[in-house]
Design a protein around this motif. Structure first.
Motif, PDB file in Angstrom:
ATOM      1  N   THR A 207      -0.964 -13.502   3.639  1.00  0.00           N
ATOM      2  CA  THR A 207      -0.775 -12.048   3.719  1.00  0.00           C
ATOM      3  C   THR A 207      -1.689 -11.462   4.804  1.00  0.00           C
ATOM      4  N   GLU A 210      -2.903  -5.819   7.042  1.00  0.00           N
ATOM      5  CA  GLU A 210      -2.103  -4.632   6.735  1.00  0.00           C
ATOM      6  C   GLU A 210      -1.411  -4.788   5.382  1.00  0.00           C
ATOM      7  N   GLY A 211      -0.928  -5.986   5.133  1.00  0.00           N
ATOM      8  CA  GLY A 211      -0.272  -6.268   3.855  1.00  0.00           C
ATOM      9  C   GLY A 211      -1.227  -6.057   2.691  1.00  0.00           C
ATOM     10  N   GLN A 213      -3.950  -4.105   2.782  1.00  0.00           N
ATOM     11  CA  GLN A 213      -4.299  -2.676   2.736  1.00  0.00           C
ATOM     12  C   GLN A 213      -3.211  -1.861   2.054  1.00  0.00           C
ATOM     13  N   THR A 214      -1.966  -2.232   2.327  1.00  0.00           N
ATOM     14  CA  THR A 214      -0.821  -1.499   1.764  1.00  0.00           C
ATOM     15  C   THR A 214      -0.882  -1.481   0.233  1.00  0.00           C
ATOM     16  N   ALA A 216      -3.429  -1.153  -1.543  1.00  0.00           N
ATOM     17  CA  ALA A 216      -4.505  -0.232  -1.957  1.00  0.00           C
ATOM     18  C   ALA A 216      -5.338  -0.780  -3.114  1.00  0.00           C
TER      19      ALA A 216
END
Lengths: 369, 152
Positions: A207, A210-211, A213-214, A216
């Motif tokens: 992953t 960005e994956g 972070q998305t 959260a």
């Protein structure tokens, strides 16, 4: 008369035994564990992928195999070598014998082996590649072994990681969302997080930043796993931008990945740490903990930069067993706080991780002291 | 059948030992048996005489019949090391007779101050590999076969 089988080490040493489990050949790095119980957890621990596991405790299989004690969806070891495989287990939860379990998943076993001599050989000369030979001579097995790729040359994480992300069954009232990067995660990590009120999303080791972070996350957990951490540049690079931005716990391979993200180098141990009674000292508190371990590589403290500090050390050989950052929410442990098998004395690490998430989320984060 | 007895061999045992050796060479061939053919009574007798206290041959007897033997010989150029070979006629294998012969030889080797036994296991002789493995020897694949080492 039962068939004979052999374990042939890459230095030519041959150990005779009797086959059990699946009848077949196997090869892998031969490692030993000194844990006296927990064979089912060890068999299913993805960190043993690519390895032939030797158990030093002489009687194995005596409490059978049950549904609960698995640490992944399948047996991960390439083969199992024991002194004596019990064929008449006795335990209320037992559903099958060790032999039946190995046979059901096509994994060869070898019993009747002089595991003391074998372990002594590995301790003196270091872990080495080996092959289980049946219906072939030891010389033929040795030739076959020498044509196989060596452990540490292939990325085993990609073999064991989840193919796609999934949500672990949620607790009734989740307090935190933890994203577990699955480099070979053991189920007990998710069980312990859930017990502590965490919603857990498990994602593949590939992953991207960005994956991650998305999703959260309130906390990021880098899991244990197999193989050489030097092959995991993609994981180091994915995690590096998140360090200091979200509380992070690294366990075993996850600890090594974070060590690498802070400029550290990893190196191979002569015969590794595998067992359930390894003493580790917390340098901040001075306390000593008995830990469950399964690792063949370690972080070299020389070269660590950007403020990361050695938190814990192994009392047998002084190697690094944990890191912490005095200014950022990052802790790592080289051993297995989730045990399975082994002592649960170190589940406090998960509590510390939760405390990190609580204080970070509340904006009153305090470093480890 | 009679009872099993293992004792040190004398020159008088040479013809019977030669007969056992011939039987085994016939069964397995000279390479797989690790016996150099022809094994004559004279050659065996010479061998027994040559030990001069630095080695020994043992014979296993079932009643009056000699059914197996072991040879314990000095290893050239290696201190505290002796070479051990054990042979038992086919119908009498897997009954502990080879183990009895080996244990007698190990006791003698210890009395001679040896700390290690060595030997070769011909290629493909897997029963021999298992036999020495169960005695506690560590076997290693070497060019053209196997070698074992047994600390004593």
């Amino acid at each position: 008369m039962r068939r004979r089988a052999f374990l042939v080490l890459e230095d030519g040493t041959v150990f005779t035994g009797r086959p059990f489990g699946a009848i077949g050949q196997a090869y892998g790095e031969v490692v030993f564990s000194t844990a006296m119980t927990g064979y089912q957890e060890m068999l299913t621990d993805p960190s043993y992928a690519g390895q032939i596991l030797v158990l030093t405790y002489p009687l194995v299989g005596n409490y059978g195999i049950n549904r609960q004690d698995v640490e992944s969806s399948r047996i991960q070891v390439r083969a199992l070598v024991v002194r004596d495989a019990c064929s008449i287990p006795s335990h209320w939860a037992s559903e099958m014998t060790l032999h039946e379990y190995l046979a059901s998943q096509g994994v060869p076993g070898l019993e009747g082996v002089d595991t003391r001599a074998l372990t002594r050989r590995l301790r003196i000369h270091g872990v080495m590649m080996g092959a289980i030979a049946i219906d072939e001579s030891p010389e033929e097995a040795l030739a076959r072994l020498r044509s196989m790729p060596r452990y540490g040359t292939t990325d085993l994480v990609k073999e064991v990681t989840a193919k796609e992300g999934y949500l672990w069954p949620e607790p009734a009232a989740p307090r935190y969302h933890v994203v577990v990067v699955d480099a070979g995660v053991k189920f007990n990590i998710m069980r312990l997080l859930r017990e502590r009120g965490c919603r857990v999303t498990v994602v593949p080791a590939t992953t991207s930043t960005e994956g991650l972070q998305t999703l959260a996350p309130d906390g990021l957990l880098l899991s244990p796993g197999p193989g050489d951490p030097a092959l995991l540049d993609y994981l180091v690079e994915a995690v590096r931008p998140l360090l200091g931005k979200v509380p992070v716990l690294g366990i075993c391979l996850g600890h090594q990945v974070i060590g690498r993200a802070f400029g550290g180098r990893t190196f191979k141990l002569k015969f590794g740490h595998r067992g359930a009674n390894h003493p580790v000292k917390d340098l901040l508190s001075g306390r000593v903990f008995i830990t469950s371990q399964n690792h063949g590589y370690a972080v070299d403290p020389e070269g660590l930069r950007d403020g990361i500090q050695v938190w814990q050390v192994h009392l047998n050989d002084g190697t690094v067993e944990g890191l912490y950052h005095p200014e950022l929410p990052i802790i790592t442990i080289q051993y297995h706080a989730e045990a399975s098998p082994g002592p649960l004395d170190n589940t406090y690490v998960f509590d510390t991780f939760l405390e990190m998430m609580r204080s970070w989320k509340g904006g009153r984060w305090e470093p480890l002291r | 059948m009679g009872t099993l007895k293992v004792r040190k061999a004398t020159v008088a045992d040479a013809p019977a030992i030669a007969h056992i050796a011939e039987e085994i060479v016939r069964e397995l061939g000279p390479e797989a048996s690790a016996l150099e053919a022809p094994v004559t009574p004279e050659a065996i007798a010479r061998r027994i005489r040559s030990y001069q206290g630095k080695g020994a041959m043992f014979v296993a007897m079932l009643g009056r019949r000699r059914i197996g033997f072991a040879a314990l010989e000095p290893a050239s150029g290696e201190k505290e090391t002796l070479v051990l070979g054990v042979w038992v006629l086919a119908p009498y294998r897997r009954q502990g007779i080879g183990t009895q012969l080996a244990l007698a030889a190990i006791e003698k080797a210890r009395s001679l101050g040896a700390h290690r036994l060595r030997g070769t296991i011909p290629q493909g002789n897997e029963p021999a590999l298992s036999f020495f493995g169960e005695l506690g020897a560590l076997a290693q694949a070497v060019a053209g076969g196997m070698a074992y080492e047994l600390p004593i």
